[in-house]
Design an enzyme around this catalytic site. Structure first.
Site, mmCIF file in Angstrom:
data_model
loop_
_atom_site.group_PDB
_atom_site.id
_atom_site.type_symbol
_atom_site.label_atom_id
_atom_site.label_comp_id
_atom_site.label_asym_id
_atom_site.label_seq_id
_atom_site.Cartn_x
_atom_site.Cartn_y
_atom_site.Cartn_z
ATOM 1 N N GLU A 13 1.849 27.520 6.781
ATOM 2 C CA GLU A 13 0.838 26.790 7.543
ATOM 3 C C GLU A 13 -0.355 27.702 7.824
ATOM 4 O OE1 GLU A 13 -0.005 23.682 8.831
ATOM 5 O OE2 GLU A 13 -1.702 24.783 9.643
ATOM 6 N N ILE B 127 -1.326 19.105 2.541
ATOM 7 C CA ILE B 127 -2.380 19.670 3.402
ATOM 8 C C ILE B 127 -3.320 18.594 3.939
ATOM 9 C CG2 ILE B 127 -2.275 21.953 2.309
ATOM 10 C CD1 ILE B 127 -4.963 21.091 0.887
ATOM 11 N N HIS C 223 19.814 2.948 33.284
ATOM 12 C CA HIS C 223 20.596 4.182 33.233
ATOM 13 C C HIS C 223 21.876 3.936 32.442
ATOM 14 C CE1 HIS C 223 22.401 7.933 34.523
ATOM 15 N NE2 HIS C 223 23.509 7.257 34.788
ATOM 16 N N GLY D 180 0.793 -1.228 0.000
ATOM 17 C CA GLY D 180 0.000 0.000 0.000
ATOM 18 C C GLY D 180 0.821 1.273 0.000
HETATM 19 P P1 FAD Z 1 -3.024 2.191 2.159
HETATM 20 O O1 FAD Z 1 -1.678 1.932 2.698
HETATM 21 O O2 FAD Z 1 -3.284 3.492 1.497
HETATM 22 O O3 FAD Z 1 -3.347 0.997 1.173
HETATM 23 C C1 FAD Z 1 -4.493 0.959 0.401
HETATM 24 C C2 FAD Z 1 -4.219 0.128 -0.829
HETATM 25 O O4 FAD Z 1 -5.457 -0.122 -1.465
HETATM 26 C C3 FAD Z 1 -3.345 0.810 -1.874
HETATM 27 O O5 FAD Z 1 -2.257 -0.018 -2.213
HETATM 28 C C4 FAD Z 1 -4.252 0.988 -3.077
HETATM 29 O O6 FAD Z 1 -3.581 0.786 -4.311
HETATM 30 C C5 FAD Z 1 -5.274 -0.114 -2.866
HETATM 31 N N1 FAD Z 1 -6.568 0.149 -3.465
HETATM 32 C C6 FAD Z 1 -7.334 1.263 -3.391
HETATM 33 N N2 FAD Z 1 -8.496 1.075 -4.050
HETATM 34 C C7 FAD Z 1 -8.460 -0.187 -4.529
HETATM 35 C C8 FAD Z 1 -9.362 -0.982 -5.290
HETATM 36 N N3 FAD Z 1 -10.555 -0.503 -5.660
HETATM 37 N N4 FAD Z 1 -8.986 -2.217 -5.623
HETATM 38 C C9 FAD Z 1 -7.782 -2.718 -5.256
HETATM 39 N N5 FAD Z 1 -6.905 -2.023 -4.533
HETATM 40 C C10 FAD Z 1 -7.242 -0.776 -4.175
HETATM 41 N N6 FAD Z 1 1.922 6.268 8.936
HETATM 42 C C11 FAD Z 1 2.613 5.865 10.021
HETATM 43 O O7 FAD Z 1 2.035 5.248 10.925
HETATM 44 N N7 FAD Z 1 3.958 6.108 10.148
HETATM 45 C C12 FAD Z 1 4.638 6.790 9.200
HETATM 46 O O8 FAD Z 1 5.846 6.995 9.341
HETATM 47 C C13 FAD Z 1 3.934 7.239 8.058
HETATM 48 N N8 FAD Z 1 4.576 7.917 7.091
HETATM 49 C C14 FAD Z 1 3.886 8.305 5.976
HETATM 50 C C15 FAD Z 1 4.560 9.042 4.996
HETATM 51 C C16 FAD Z 1 3.901 9.472 3.874
HETATM 52 C C17 FAD Z 1 4.645 10.254 2.832
HETATM 53 C C18 FAD Z 1 2.524 9.141 3.698
HETATM 54 C C19 FAD Z 1 1.801 9.562 2.460
HETATM 55 C C20 FAD Z 1 1.841 8.433 4.663
HETATM 56 C C21 FAD Z 1 2.511 8.016 5.814
HETATM 57 N N9 FAD Z 1 1.859 7.324 6.835
HETATM 58 C C22 FAD Z 1 2.551 6.945 7.948
HETATM 59 C C23 FAD Z 1 0.437 6.983 6.751
HETATM 60 C C24 FAD Z 1 0.275 5.513 6.303
HETATM 61 O O9 FAD Z 1 0.912 5.339 5.066
HETATM 62 C C25 FAD Z 1 -1.192 5.155 6.207
HETATM 63 O O10 FAD Z 1 -1.843 5.443 7.417
HETATM 64 C C26 FAD Z 1 -1.361 3.671 5.899
HETATM 65 O O11 FAD Z 1 -0.718 3.333 4.704
HETATM 66 C C27 FAD Z 1 -2.844 3.317 5.811
HETATM 67 O O12 FAD Z 1 -2.972 1.965 5.521
HETATM 68 P P2 FAD Z 1 -4.251 1.405 4.734
HETATM 69 O O13 FAD Z 1 -4.034 -0.060 4.641
HETATM 70 O O14 FAD Z 1 -5.478 1.915 5.334
HETATM 71 O O15 FAD Z 1 -4.183 2.050 3.276
HETATM 72 P P1 NAD Z 2 -1.646 16.830 8.286
HETATM 73 O O1 NAD Z 2 -3.089 16.824 8.555
HETATM 74 O O2 NAD Z 2 -0.713 16.229 9.260
HETATM 75 O O3 NAD Z 2 -1.146 18.322 8.069
HETATM 76 C C1 NAD Z 2 -1.694 19.152 7.086
HETATM 77 C C2 NAD Z 2 -1.430 20.587 7.473
HETATM 78 O O4 NAD Z 2 -1.789 21.423 6.402
HETATM 79 C C3 NAD Z 2 -2.235 21.045 8.679
HETATM 80 O O5 NAD Z 2 -1.360 21.631 9.618
HETATM 81 C C4 NAD Z 2 -3.234 22.044 8.100
HETATM 82 O O6 NAD Z 2 -3.560 23.073 9.007
HETATM 83 C C5 NAD Z 2 -2.434 22.575 6.937
HETATM 84 N N1 NAD Z 2 -3.233 23.153 5.850
HETATM 85 C C6 NAD Z 2 -4.417 22.717 5.371
HETATM 86 N N2 NAD Z 2 -4.815 23.508 4.345
HETATM 87 C C7 NAD Z 2 -3.855 24.441 4.179
HETATM 88 C C8 NAD Z 2 -3.672 25.520 3.282
HETATM 89 N N3 NAD Z 2 -4.551 25.797 2.321
HETATM 90 N N4 NAD Z 2 -2.565 26.292 3.393
HETATM 91 C C9 NAD Z 2 -1.643 26.025 4.359
HETATM 92 N N5 NAD Z 2 -1.767 25.005 5.240
HETATM 93 C C10 NAD Z 2 -2.843 24.219 5.138
HETATM 94 O O7 NAD Z 2 -1.491 16.148 6.842
HETATM 95 P P2 NAD Z 2 -0.220 15.646 6.056
HETATM 96 O O8 NAD Z 2 1.027 16.193 6.629
HETATM 97 O O9 NAD Z 2 -0.527 15.876 4.619
HETATM 98 O O10 NAD Z 2 -0.265 14.092 6.351
HETATM 99 C C11 NAD Z 2 -1.407 13.318 5.951
HETATM 100 C C12 NAD Z 2 -1.597 12.126 6.829
HETATM 101 O O11 NAD Z 2 -0.552 11.199 6.655
HETATM 102 C C13 NAD Z 2 -1.648 12.511 8.276
HETATM 103 O O12 NAD Z 2 -2.945 12.259 8.740
HETATM 104 C C14 NAD Z 2 -0.683 11.618 8.969
HETATM 105 O O13 NAD Z 2 -1.301 10.912 9.986
HETATM 106 C C15 NAD Z 2 -0.171 10.661 7.895
HETATM 107 N N6 NAD Z 2 1.300 10.635 8.003
HETATM 108 C C16 NAD Z 2 1.839 10.150 9.144
HETATM 109 C C17 NAD Z 2 3.210 10.157 9.302
HETATM 110 C C18 NAD Z 2 3.791 9.638 10.555
HETATM 111 O O14 NAD Z 2 3.097 8.951 11.296
HETATM 112 N N7 NAD Z 2 5.047 9.912 10.854
HETATM 113 C C19 NAD Z 2 4.031 10.664 8.312
HETATM 114 C C20 NAD Z 2 3.430 11.169 7.173
HETATM 115 C C21 NAD Z 2 2.056 11.138 7.026
#
Ligand code: FAD
Ligand code: NAD
Length: 471
Positions: free
Chosen positions: A204, A272, A450, A42
């Site tokens: 932000e 965002i 520690h 995913g």
């Molecule tokens: P996804 O991982 O989004 O998987 C959904 C899958 O479903 C995808 O592969 C998609 O192709 C498939 N799919 C969709 N529709 C269909 C369909 N109709 N048929 C077949 N397949 C389909 N979270 C953390 O906890 N720690 C982190 O460090 C972290 N870092 C992140 C960094 C980035 C840049 C991003 C974008 C996200 C990050 N996240 C992180 C968030 C994390 O990736 C998601 O919360 C997590 O992947 C959600 O898992 P999921 O299984 O719900 O969906």
């Molecule tokens: P986020 O919700 O963490 O942050 C988005 C930010 O954009 C907010 O602070 C919001 O106020 C701001 N924003 C919204 N509209 C705006 C605008 N028009 N102009 C300026 N600022 C604006 O979302 P994200 O950083 O895109 O991450 C998406 C999701 O992915 C999060 O829900 C997060 O849980 C997940 N994620 C998690 C990790 C991790 O666990 N380390 C890492 C990456 C992503």
């Protein structure tokens, strides 16, 4: 002949879906998992958690060598140069190994991998790559996709205006990267490119970074990122981005309205937020609606309103985190198998993997006060600075603190917040404590090794009673 092809069909092979599929198979259910991507895992493994952490780790090493941190320890280096292609290659190698690992686990557990996007025909029939597949139970785990900013066109191939996927794959270090959104993605990926040499400006909308985290953590985050050289434009919104050649011109305005100004950049990261992804799934065919936020609602067992159809992960309400999706994946499989699968949504840790790391679990101080109807005497707060922690001090990591919020009457821990180099690992102890209903005294009287950063949690717990030793 069996009534259905499978007992369980999972749609989506992200952390929610692939874990649900493996757990269902482990429990003896005939299971398939469909995904439209080339590889399993995913968003998280392909374009999220894993590649971002590979670049965060690599860029941290580069910065340590290049910015004089090594010199601090008496390590002399020659001129330090960046081989971005090699850094990107090691990232891809991590992704390849981990997505391949899920493929291995599918084979080991006899989960059938159906390659292609799935669409419902009815509640027990799904079409994947032109083939009809039937299942007694269908789990929707289709995750989320990037929230677009109206009027701003993302083109990851061009590499000027990008989303997180594009920002993970840049083949050059931008001169000036403007990050729209000071949330998790903006700060993690902004940190990567700042460490590799870009000037980074974060725009932000709100008056602080990292919405959802504790107020003290958010204030400290602004100080720390500024100190690291990020320019922060808080309470500011982007109203447009125009690209001419290799330059983007952003129009900014105070969030509350007012005079606009422009800002030039050679890379703009739109971060965002993310929104649930259900495109092409054919939910209308099974009469399943999404709520106002585009999420599929479920009950406590992850059942949707349609019998036989379940949902987990980013597509349902709750924090969009991989570990939350995974735990829901395990629970839904157990519920389908007739066991009792439970996720305690009150204890889901969150971590921002910058340097230092920012982590938290449970209630913020603000939320705890709201829960107590604003009665400040209903909660107790203990704080301990990393500056006074021997290990952080020895490692030259002065930034950060641990904050423990407890119920004033029962002493039960309500929330823990932490800024430290290893906050992401430290918060696991707090989550475990809260899961077991610990009091701050329980943490304070637990022997901690520690010298470790984790001693700061013990001291913050002691501070709840007003008696830390090293402060
Ligand atoms: P996804 O991982 O989004 O998987 C959904 C899958 O479903 C995808 O592969 C998609 O192709 C498939 N799919 C969709 N529709 C269909 C369909 N109709 N048929 C077949 N397949 C389909 N979270 C953390 O906890 N720690 C982190 O460090 C972290 N870092 C992140 C960094 C980035 C840049 C991003 C974008 C996200 C990050 N996240 C992180 C968030 C994390 O990736 C998601 O919360 C997590 O992947 C959600 O898992 P999921 O299984 O719900 O969906
Ligand atoms: P986020 O919700 O963490 O942050 C988005 C930010 O954009 C907010 O602070 C919001 O106020 C701001 N924003 C919204 N509209 C705006 C605008 N028009 N102009 C300026 N600022 C604006 O979302 P994200 O950083 O895109 O991450 C998406 C999701 O992915 C999060 O829900 C997060 O849980 C997940 N994620 C998690 C990790 C991790 O666990 N380390 C890492 C990456 C992503």
């Amino acid at each position: 002949m069996a009534e259905y092809d499978y007992d369980v069909l999972v749609i989506g092979a992200g952390p929610g879906g692939y874990v649900a599929a493996i757990r269902a198979a482990q429990l003896g259910l005939k299971t398939a998992c469909a995904d439209g991507r080339e590889t399993l895992g995913g968003t998280c493994l392909n374009v999220g958690c894993i590649p971002s952490k590979a670049l965060l780790h690599g860029s941290e090493k580069f910065a340590e060598a290049a910015d004089g941190t090594f010199a601090h320890y008496g390590i002399k280096t020659g001129p330090v140069t960046l081989d971005l292609e090699a850094m990107q290659a090691q990232k891809l190698d991590s992704v390849r190994q981990l997505t391949g690992g899920i493929e291995f686990l599918f084979k080991k557990n006899k989960v059938s991998w159906l390659k292609g996007y799935a669409a419902f025909e009815d509640a027990h029939t799904v079409v994947v790559a032109g083939q009809k597949v039937t299942a007694k139970n269908v789990v929707i785990a289709t995750g989320s996709s990037v929230t677009p900013l109206p009027g701003v066109v993302v083109d990851n191939d061009a590499g000027i205006v990008v989303d997180s996927t594009g920002a993970l794959a840049l083949d050059r270090v931008p001169n000036h990267m403007v990050v729209i959104g000071g949330g998790v993605i903006g700060l993690e990926l902004g940190s990567v490119w700042r460490r590799l040499g870009a000037k980074v400006t974060v725009v932000e909308f709100l008056d602080q970074l990292l919405p959802g985290m504790d107020g003290d953590v958010r204030k400290e985050a602004a100080k720390i990122f500024k100190k690291q050289g990020m320019e922060l434009r808080l309470s500011t919104k982007v109203t447009g981005v125009a690209v001419r050649g290799k330059t983007a011109t952003l129009t900014l305005e105070p969030s509350a309205g007012g005079t606009s100004e422009t800002l030039e950049a050679d890379c703009v990261l739109v971060a965002i937020g993310r929104r649930p992804f259900v495109d092409g799934l054919g939910l209308e065919k099974i009469g399943l609606d999404v709520n106002k936020r585009g999420q599929i609602e479920t009950d406590h067992d992850f059942r949707t309103s349609v019998p036989g159809v379940w949902a987990v992960g980013d597509v349902i309400p709750g924090p969009m985190l991989a570990h939350k999706a995974e735990d829901e994946g395990i629970a839904v499989a157990e519920n389908i198998a007739g066991l009792t699968g439970i996720v305690n949504h009150a204890v889901i840790p969150g971590v921002v993997y910058t340097f230092p790391e920012f982590a938290g679990v449970g209630l913020t101080e603000e939320a705890a006060l709201v829960a107590a109807d604003g009665d400040k005497t209903a909660i107790k707060v203990g704080k301990f600075p990393m500056l006074a922690n021997s290990r952080a001090k020895t490692n030259h990591e002065p930034d950060g603190f641990v904050k423990v919020i407890a119920d004033a009457k029962t002493d039960r821990v309500l929330g823990v917040w932490c800024i430290a180099s290893v906050a992401g690992s430290m918060i696991a102890e707090a989550a475990l404590a809260m899961e077991f209903g610990a009091t701050s005294e329980d943490i304070a009287y637990t022997c901690h090794a520690h010298p470790t950063h984790a001693e700061a949690l013990k001291e913050a717990a002691m501070a709840v009673m007003g008696k830390p030793i090293h402060m």
